[in-house]
Design an enzyme around this catalytic site. Structure first.
Site, PDB file in Angstrom:
ATOM      1  N   LYS A  88      51.357  25.800  49.306  1.00 14.45           N
ATOM      2  CA  LYS A  88      51.282  27.262  49.140  1.00 14.45           C
ATOM      3  C   LYS A  88      51.504  27.839  50.526  1.00 14.45           C
ATOM      4  O   LYS A  88      50.762  27.523  51.458  1.00 14.45           O
ATOM      5  CB  LYS A  88      49.906  27.656  48.596  1.00 14.45           C
ATOM      6  CG  LYS A  88      49.659  29.174  48.598  1.00 14.45           C
ATOM      7  CD  LYS A  88      48.321  29.522  47.954  1.00 14.45           C
ATOM      8  CE  LYS A  88      48.038  31.015  48.056  1.00 14.45           C
ATOM      9  NZ  LYS A  88      46.795  31.386  47.354  1.00 14.45           N
TER      10      LYS A  88
ATOM     11  N   ASP B  79      51.890  31.088  52.877  1.00 16.42           N
ATOM     12  CA  ASP B  79      51.519  32.506  52.959  1.00 16.42           C
ATOM     13  C   ASP B  79      52.409  33.278  53.940  1.00 16.42           C
ATOM     14  O   ASP B  79      53.364  32.729  54.503  1.00 16.42           O
ATOM     15  CB  ASP B  79      50.026  32.573  53.358  1.00 16.42           C
ATOM     16  CG  ASP B  79      49.284  33.688  52.641  1.00 16.42           C
ATOM     17  OD1 ASP B  79      49.903  34.732  52.366  1.00 16.42           O
ATOM     18  OD2 ASP B  79      48.081  33.528  52.384  1.00 16.42           O
TER      19      ASP B  79
ATOM     20  N   ASP C 146      47.641  40.578  46.174  1.00 16.66           N
ATOM     21  CA  ASP C 146      46.617  39.699  45.586  1.00 16.66           C
ATOM     22  C   ASP C 146      45.940  40.316  44.361  1.00 16.66           C
ATOM     23  O   ASP C 146      45.583  41.492  44.343  1.00 16.66           O
ATOM     24  CB  ASP C 146      45.512  39.412  46.609  1.00 16.66           C
ATOM     25  CG  ASP C 146      45.984  38.511  47.724  1.00 16.66           C
ATOM     26  OD1 ASP C 146      47.208  38.311  47.852  1.00 16.66           O
ATOM     27  OD2 ASP C 146      45.122  38.029  48.475  1.00 16.66           O
TER      28      ASP C 146
END
Ligand code: GAL
Length: 506
Positions: free
Chosen positions: A161, A163, A223
């Site tokens: 993952k 970011d 988010d």
């Protein structure tokens, strides 16, 4: 790994997935007929990520205990097999520039975590940022891409993952973001290890327009937070197109509606990621969580549980465990749903009084549809065959497609939801063994490790089709009463013998 052996591995993976053979050109994996840039993740990844429930409170026992519970509760065999460690795991770099894990949180080291997970039939996901720091201000990977990729591969990592924080201003145009994320894409490929590459750049710079040739999934929104539809000024955009500030605290309905315009960009091997699931975290009602889970599945989003599995309630386990809904998510068609209509019952409260119809064509010719009632009172809602097949009806010469003249059986995909009693028995270890559940052809649980969703769908496995609740005749309409903040989720199947036979006889 040498190019030839990587090519062999890729070509094997592609063949196994029923794709044409892959080859390598200028270091890039080319798979004719498939869109996965590295040959993997042809249906959306499923698993667990610690962030929503634990943020920086991570350690090796949390990961390993969670993985064990996921095996025991039948979640691994339903397909949830990635354990993704999110931010805050490292303490810095050593004198040779390699990342070092926090020894208090991970006393046995990351290779031990990976090996133990692999021993359980699970896979290991890692987190970093395409910036100089992660969002939690630990070291990021910008400028260290190959070193970090090599280290993760040596540990046995299966998933990254990646970011977007502290990116040194290397964002603001799709090209800047593409180039920055592409460096890690190449670095991961160069390790020779199969690693799912999951971009987490929040929809910034329109990843749905460029990320599918370098990654396996890409976040399309700021988010998520555990709210059904409460607007929050920290998540200012209501559309994904042209969203300059993705932010955070985005509700389920906010993220869902951002999918509507970009749904065509979800494809096999490269999915729009609607963010981790909140089911189980306590901020929504049972029916709101059902909407959340159903619509993430309908839209082929990665399904990453974002809750504390060790304290999961039976009702929440039953939501995560619905094989008929997961089968939509894992359908070989690998495409997202289309929002056919959306109305606001109270125009002053945009997003609060919404009702909508979403539909999705499936690989075997079935159609799925969701009637969503995000308004405050229960109501009767209608789905017409015309709306479901709108695209066929309005294509080309606007001729009525044959499917509108056919008859369809309607199946409720929540009709076989696992009872709280059964889910409770799985949690406290008193259920029949998973093998026995699988052998008994359970209607509420499914072993996708033994038989893939694609094969189970072909074999008409009952657990994947819900319960029959009605029929739609030619040009028909299906009506259902949908409670407030709830949805009806259906699969329609052409009635055997009806229209198909007519066509065959012509
Ligand atoms: C955010 C990301 C979250 C989580 C967090 C960690 O940018 O969207 O999912 O990874 O960073 O700091």
């Amino acid at each position: 790994m040498a190019r030839t052996s990587l090519a062999k591995a890729v070509s094997l993976a592609a063949c196994l997935a029923g794709q044409a053979a892959a080859y390598i050109s200028n270091g890039t994996v080319i798979i004719p007929g498939a869109s996965s840039y590295n040959g993997i993740n042809l249906t959306p990844q499923m698993g667990w990520d610690n962030w929503n429930a634990f943020q920086c409170n991570v350690n090796e026992s949390l990961l390993l205990n969670t993985a064990k519970a996921m095996v025991d509760y039948g979640l691994r065999d339903l397909g949830y097999n990635y354990i993704v460690l999110d931010d805050c795991w490292s303490i810095g770099r050593n004198e040779t520039g390699y990342l070092v894990e926090n020894p208090e949180k991970f006393p046995s080291g990351m290779k031990h975590v990976a090996d133990t997970l692999h021993g359980m039939g699970m896979k290991f996901g890692m987190y970093s940022s395409a910036g100089i720091f992660t969002c939690g201000r630990f070291p990021g990977s910008l400028g260290y891409e190959q070193k970090d990729a090599d280290l993760w591969a040596s540990w046995g990592v299966d998933y990254l993952k990646y970011d977007n924080c502290y990116n040194q201003g290397q964002s603001g145009t799709p090209k800047l973001s593409f180039d920055r994320y592409n460096v890690m894409s190449q670095a991961l490929n160069h390790t020779g290890r199969k690693i799912v590459y999951s971009l987490c750049n929040w929809g910034n710079d329109d990843p749905f327009d460029w990320a599918y040739t370098i990654s396996n999934s890409y976040r399309m929104s700021g988010d998520i937070y555990d709210s059904f539809n409460r607007p929050d000024s920290r998540c200012p955009c209501t559309e994904s197109i042209g969203c300059a500030w993705p932010g955070f605290h985005c509700s389920v309905m906010n993220i869902l509606n951002k999918m509507a315009a970009i749904q065509s960009r979800s494809q096999s091997g490269a999915f729009n990621d609607m963010d981790m699931l909140e089911v189980g975290n306590g901020g929504q009602s049972d029916s709101e969580y059902v909407v959340h889970f159903s619509m993430w599945a309908m839209n082929a989003s990665p399904l990453l549980m974002g809750t504390n599995v060790l304290t999961l309630s039976p009702a929440n386990l039953a939501i995560y465990s619905n094989p008929a809904v997961i089968a939509l998510n894992q359908d070989p068609s690998a495409g997202a749903a289309v929002r056919k209509w959306q109305y606001f019952l109270d125009p002053d409260q945009t997003g609060q009084g919404e009702i909508a119809l979403w539909t999705r064509g499936l690989a075997n010719g079935d159609q799925a549809f969701a009637l969503i009632n995000a308004a405050n009172t229960s109501m009767t809602m209608n789905a017409t065959l015309y709306d479901i097949f709108l695209d066929a009806a309005t294509a080309g010469a606007y001729q009525t497609p044959a499917v509108l003249g056919e008859s369809w059986d309607v199946y409720d995909l929540w009709g076989n939801r696992m009872s709280n009693t059964e889910a409770g028995m799985l949690i406290n270890g008193t259920a029949p063994t998973l093998d026995a559940m699988s052998m008994s052809n359970s209607t509420s649980w499914y072993n996708a490790t033994a038989t893939s969703y694609a094969d189970g769908l072909k074999a008409n496995a009952t657990a994947l089709y819900g319960t029959k609740v009605g029929e739609m005749g030619p040009m028909g309409t299906f009506s259902a009463t949908i409670g407030r903040h709830s949805l009806g989720l259906y699969r329609i199947r052409q009635r055997s013998g009806a229209g198909m036979r007519k066509r065959d006889e012509l």
